[in-house]
Design an enzyme around this catalytic site. Structure first.
Site, PDB file in Angstrom:
ATOM      1  N   GLY A 268       0.397  -0.966  -0.092  1.00 30.55           N
ATOM      2  CA  GLY A 268      -0.492   0.019  -0.576  1.00 30.55           C
ATOM      3  C   GLY A 268       0.853   1.242  -0.089  1.00 30.55           C
ATOM      4  N   GLU A 305       0.511   6.064   7.406  1.00 29.30           N
ATOM      5  CA  GLU A 305       1.949   5.879   7.022  1.00 29.30           C
ATOM      6  C   GLU A 305       2.186   7.469   8.079  1.00 29.30           C
ATOM      7  OE1 GLU A 305       3.524   3.384   5.604  1.00 29.30           O
ATOM      8  OE2 GLU A 305       1.222   3.045   4.931  1.00 29.30           O
ATOM      9  N   HIS A 308       3.147   6.612  11.626  1.00 29.26           N
ATOM     10  CA  HIS A 308       4.874   5.499  11.473  1.00 29.26           C
ATOM     11  C   HIS A 308       5.732   6.737  12.262  1.00 29.26           C
ATOM     12  CE1 HIS A 308       4.219   1.574  10.415  1.00 29.26           C
ATOM     13  NE2 HIS A 308       4.359   1.595   9.762  1.00 29.26           N
TER      14      HIS A 308
HETATM   15  N1  TRP Z   1       5.818  -0.743   6.289  1.00 25.49           N
HETATM   16  C1  TRP Z   1       5.088  -1.095   5.569  1.00 25.49           C
HETATM   17  C2  TRP Z   1       3.268  -0.807   6.206  1.00 25.49           C
HETATM   18  O1  TRP Z   1       2.942   0.991   6.081  1.00 25.49           O
HETATM   19  C3  TRP Z   1       4.834  -1.812   4.717  1.00 25.49           C
HETATM   20  C4  TRP Z   1       5.440  -2.045   3.257  1.00 25.49           C
HETATM   21  C5  TRP Z   1       5.782  -0.803   2.976  1.00 25.49           C
HETATM   22  C6  TRP Z   1       6.265  -3.014   2.787  1.00 25.49           C
HETATM   23  N2  TRP Z   1       5.994  -1.493   1.543  1.00 25.49           N
HETATM   24  C7  TRP Z   1       6.787  -2.487   1.506  1.00 25.49           C
HETATM   25  C8  TRP Z   1       6.499  -4.422   3.579  1.00 25.49           C
HETATM   26  C9  TRP Z   1       7.170  -4.102   0.601  1.00 25.49           C
HETATM   27  C10 TRP Z   1       8.044  -4.643   2.900  1.00 25.49           C
HETATM   28  C11 TRP Z   1       7.577  -4.961   1.801  1.00 25.49           C
HETATM   29  O2  TRP Z   1       2.949  -1.243   6.281  1.00 25.49           O
HETATM   30 ZN    ZN Z   2       2.509   0.063   8.403  1.00 24.05          ZN
END
Ligand code: TRP
Ligand code: ZN
Length: 886
Positions: A268, A305, A308
């Site tokens: 996403g 996001e 985070h």
């Molecule tokens: N950290 C991302 C989130 O907010 C997750 C994510 C995005 C991800 N792209 C990715 C994880 C590619 C593994 C591979 O949830």
């Molecule tokens: Zn996340």
């Protein structure tokens, strides 16, 4: 691609890093046929891990061509270091040193969409979890946090915009038509949060004044044709920033916050510090092209996001086993935001339905793992429903146990204590304990034990003593590697209803007085009894209100009792839940009748219960829409011992037809009233409007089952004249699933002609058809894959066509000749070489083979075996296939 047997990584083997990287200086030279990456790393030995001799330095690196390497300015030759497929190692001779390297990489041919790659004409990155090692040699682990300075150089004409994390500090042009920009990120971060973007992008700009009065520039970068689809994301961003200040006391920290939309993205979105990169489907939204659901998804992902920045970036994970530390907590935070922006009860209903359908299935399958896994082969496979959604439920239970105030104290302490650190789930729980004095030691089993607990409840009433007892028995099925489980702490929110529909004051044995009519009790033993005194009559219990724990609750409700709860429960979630349980009982009866070859006959009580919901004009219309929605096929499959997909489909369709026939008049009344309002009101992406359209659209989908001409005409009118995608797409979907063949083809053709240049709208067009249970599903999918707008290289297209077919089109995918399975395995084998993460995710429906009859089990296993034998497998695909066959 893997050449040796992949290694299993265990949490118990965690060791602190031998070296740290204080400063990271990167220079990227972007060209059409290669990219050069220069890295200057100021490193030192990690004292925390000190022994006497200097340990060797082992840097991660994959698919890198090393052009030069130097240590403290001294060039290194072949004998000075070792390189293999995954690493570079050398022996430092001082406790602190500067390591410089230059590597050549190929973003222009990177189809895995991990590391640095091209999406259309732009360069972008995706480094989580372990993608940075495909950019340069580095300590690519989240407990190594460094400050980053990044210079990007590229052709000025093709790539006028050059972005990276942090604040822009310098830029300039060179004589050869190239230019450069330097970005500095003052906050130390792990490499997985690194980002770079270069492209011909336009941006929408705004600003936000934080609670301490600092002004933050906000920018959303998109390709020029999408500049008119950014306002909703920008509004969502500002609402998120305000909400995090008000609800968690968290303020943004840089002078600029950027979002970039890219078309080719595996997930996403990604929370890179100051430079979030989003799948365009999670940013772009306007009335004409995006549905209400898409608008709500954009709002939720922008918030996720953004949140985070604190839960993930300022406080990050020590290692990838702790992934839920940031993801579970952040999903919990974004759910709180969405409930505050829209209807909280409807948000809870959607989340619980999703969890019970998909996470419970994961917990019962071969990939089941704890919220904090003990081991993995490929970390990309652990971005799961368990880590995200069940992880969020675990945080929610902590809040339920501590209360809102206690929870806020805990989160304040967590952020304050661990700011700038890489920590563990234990640290999170410890902060919650220290802030409130609570003991969460037994509770922590939710992090370490996999599987969905079952909670069986029985009751006893003694009129002579006016005592009412509830006995809870918890158990948890075995999961891979965990045969026995210890009892969980299960918070059960409950109330007791009397025969007048009133709530009885709740006083447990031993308590001096009643404590309200709605309270939380903690079930901590395998078997535990709670006795309520002063209970004047036999009550009807309302259990697990708001779904206070992610368990399978069992209480022997009769259908009449469920109807009573639907009407009288003060808890909105449980009113819906009672309706769902009633539907499940009725549908199970129909499934049995269908399997025995008997005529199906729907319990009229379900119809009259739905009739009263429809007649109640005072109810929230979104709730009415939710109550009218029968449990989905995927959920009915999940709760079956052996799932008979054909009988499930037939039973559910039969029930829907009976409801449509019996309730035609009220459905038609509410459809017309709402459609009239839609006609008069320009589109607004707002809660009451979502609610009105939700009811209008579910009513339409029922009404079309009557196959009456006047409904078809209404549907066509809605399709042709609606000012928004929510109404237009529903009208088209309803026609696609109707027997009106000519009208269906005409609608599909009109739609494709109107939207052929908008990839996100075409994704909707694809998925409505790929997910349709009408006969001939697989041929339709083959046909769609030959369409000019389809490409296997774009994950959104793969999800819209192959994903929709395999995950939503149960009757066609599970065709008894095995054609659906064979098709899916073929696509997985092809994608394994192109994009392992996407290939691995597509495997999910095949991992569920134990749910089906012997014939289908054999076919599904056969396809998994064919994938396993198909040649060189990525670690992603290998892990899921081998665990599924184990
Ligand atoms: N950290 C991302 C989130 O907010 C997750 C994510 C995005 C991800 N792209 C990715 C994880 C590619 C593994 C591979 O949830
Ligand atoms: Zn996340």
């Amino acid at each position: 691609m893997r050449t040796e047997q992949p290694k299993v990584i265990h949490l118990k083997d965690y060791q602190a890093p031998d070296y740290l990287i204080d400063e990271t200086h990167l220079t990227f030279e972007l060209y059409e046929d290669r990219t050069l990456v220069h890295a200057r790393l100021a490193m030192q030995r990690n004292d925390a891990a000190a022994s006497s001799a200097l340990p060797p330095l082992l840097l991660h690196g994959q698919e890198l061509e090393l052009l030069s390497l130097s240590l403290d300015g001294r060039p290194l030759g072949l004998g000075d270091y070792q390189i293999d497929e995954n690493s570079l190692s050398l022996q430092p001779d001082a406790a602190s040193f500067v390591l410089e390297s230059t590597v050549c990489i190929h973003p222009e041919t990177n189809t895995a969409l991990e590391g640095l790659y091209k999406s259309g004409k732009m360069f972008c990155t995706q480094c989580e979890a372990e993608g940075f090692r495909k950019i340069t040699y580095y300590l690519d682990r989240p407990d190594v946090m460094s400050s980053f300075t990044t210079t990007v150089k590229a052709d000025q004409q093709r790539y006028p915009i050059l972005l990276s994390n942090g604040n822009p500090v310098a830029s300039g042009s060179e004589d050869d038509g190239r230019h450069w920009a330097t970005w500095e990120d003052p906050f130390k971060k792990p490499a997985y949060l690194f980002a770079l973007v270069a492209g011909d992008l336009w941006c929408v700009e705004d600003s936000f004044t934080t609670m301490s009065g600092r002004e933050v520039a906000l920018r959303i970068y998109v390709e020029p044709e999408n500049i008119d689809k950014c306002q909703h994301a920008m509004d969502s961003l500002k609402r998120s920033m305000r909400w995090d200040e008000q609800v968690y006391g968290r303020e943004y920290d840089l002078d600029i916050f950027m979002i970039v939309a890219v078309n080719d993205f595996n997930m996403g979105a990604m929370e890179n510090k100051g430079l979030n990169i989003f799948n365009s489907s999670a940013v772009l939204a306007r009335a004409e092209t995006a549905t209400d659901a898409a608008h709500q998804r954009v709002e939720a992902i922008v918030a996720h996001e953004y949140f985070h920045n604190w839960s993930g970036n300022r406080v990050t994970c020590r290692d990838w086993f702790q992934l839920s530390l940031k993801e579970g907590f952040t999903v919990f935070r974004d759910a709180g935001f969405s409930s505050d922006m829209n209807s909280a009860t409807v948000k809870r209903i959607e989340d619980v339905a999703y969890l019970r359908t998909h996470q419970f299935a994961e917990d019962a399958g071969p990939m089941a793992h704890p919220v904090r896994p003990d081991s993995f082969i490929e970390i990309s496979n652990f971005y799961t429903l368990t880590v995200y959604e069940k992880g969020a439920e675990v945080v929610r239970m902590i809040q339920t146990l501590l209360g809102e105030e206690g929870f806020r104290k805990g989160s304040d302490l967590y952020f304050e204590r661990h700011d700038g650190q890489a920590v563990t789930c234990d640290d999170f729980v410890k902060a919650m304990e220290d802030a409130t004095g609570a003991d969460l030691q037994q509770f922590k089993r939710w992090y370490s034990q996999a599987g969905t607990p079952r909670l069986a409840v029985s009751e006893a009433y003694d009129p002579s003593t006016q005592r009412y007892s509830l006995t809870f028995r918890q158990s948890c099925p075995p999961t891979p590697g965990q045969a026995e489980k210890l009892p969980f702490v299960i918070p059960v929110k409950l109330g007791l209803l009397d025969s007048q529909g009133r709530e009885i004051p709740l006083r447990l044995v031993g308590e001096g007085a009643a404590v309200g009519t709605d309270r939380v009790i903690s079930v901590t033993d395998a078997e535990q009894c709670f006795t309520f005194v002063d209970t004047p009559e036999q009550p009807l219990p309302s259990l697990l209100r708001g779904f206070s724990a992610p368990v399978k609750l069992d209480f022997p409700y009769s259908r009449d009792q469920l109807m009573y709860l639907m009407q009288h429960d003060s808890d909105g979630f449980n009113r819906w839940e009672a309706g769902q349980q009633l539907s499940v009982q009725v549908l199970r009866e129909l499934i049995d009748q269908q399997q025995r070859g008997e005529a199906m006959s729907v319990d009229q009580r379900l119809i009259s219960a739905l009739g009263s919901v429809l007649d109640n004009d005072r109810l929230d219309q979104a709730m009415v829409a939710e109550m009218l929605s029968l449990p989905g096929e995927a959920y009915l499959i999940e709760i079956s011992e052996v799932a008979d997909v054909d009988a499930i489909h037939a039973a559910r369709e039969h029930a829907r037809r009976c409801i449509a026939e019996a309730l035609f008049e009220p459905l038609w009344r509410r459809y017309q009233a709402n459609r009239e309002l839609s006609r008069q009101t320009p589109y607004v992406a707002q809660s009451e409007h979502f609610a009105r359209r939700a009811l209008q659209n579910i009513a339409l989908s029922y009404l079309m089952l009557s196959e009456r001409r006047e409904v078809l005409a209404a549907c066509q009118e809605q399709f042709e004249t609606a000012d928004n995608m929510t109404e237009r797409l529903t009208a088209m979907a309803v026609m696609v699933n109707s027997p009106f063949e000519a009208e269906r083809s005409a609608a599909l053709a009109t739609f494709a002609e109107a939207f052929k240049d908008d990839p996100l709208v075409m994704d909707q067009w694809f998925s409505v058809q790929a997910g349709s249970a009408m006969p001939g599903g697989l041929e339709r999918v083959h046909h769609l894959m030959r369409h000019a707008a389809f490409t296997i290289k774009n994950p959104n297209k793969v999800r819209a066509v192959i994903g929709a077919f395999a995950n939503q089109n149960h009757v066609n995918f599970h065709a008894l000749d095995g054609s659906g399975y064979r098709f899916l395995a073929d696509q997985i084998i092809m994608l394994n070489a192109l994009n392992p993460q996407i290939a691995s995710r597509l495997l999910t429906p095949l991992t569920r083979w134990r749910k089906y009859d012997d014939a289908r089990q054999a076919l599904m296993r056969g396809e998994l075996e064919r994938v396993l034998a198909s040649g060189e497998l990525s670690s992603d695909v290998f892990e899921v296939v081998s665990k599924s066959l184990a």
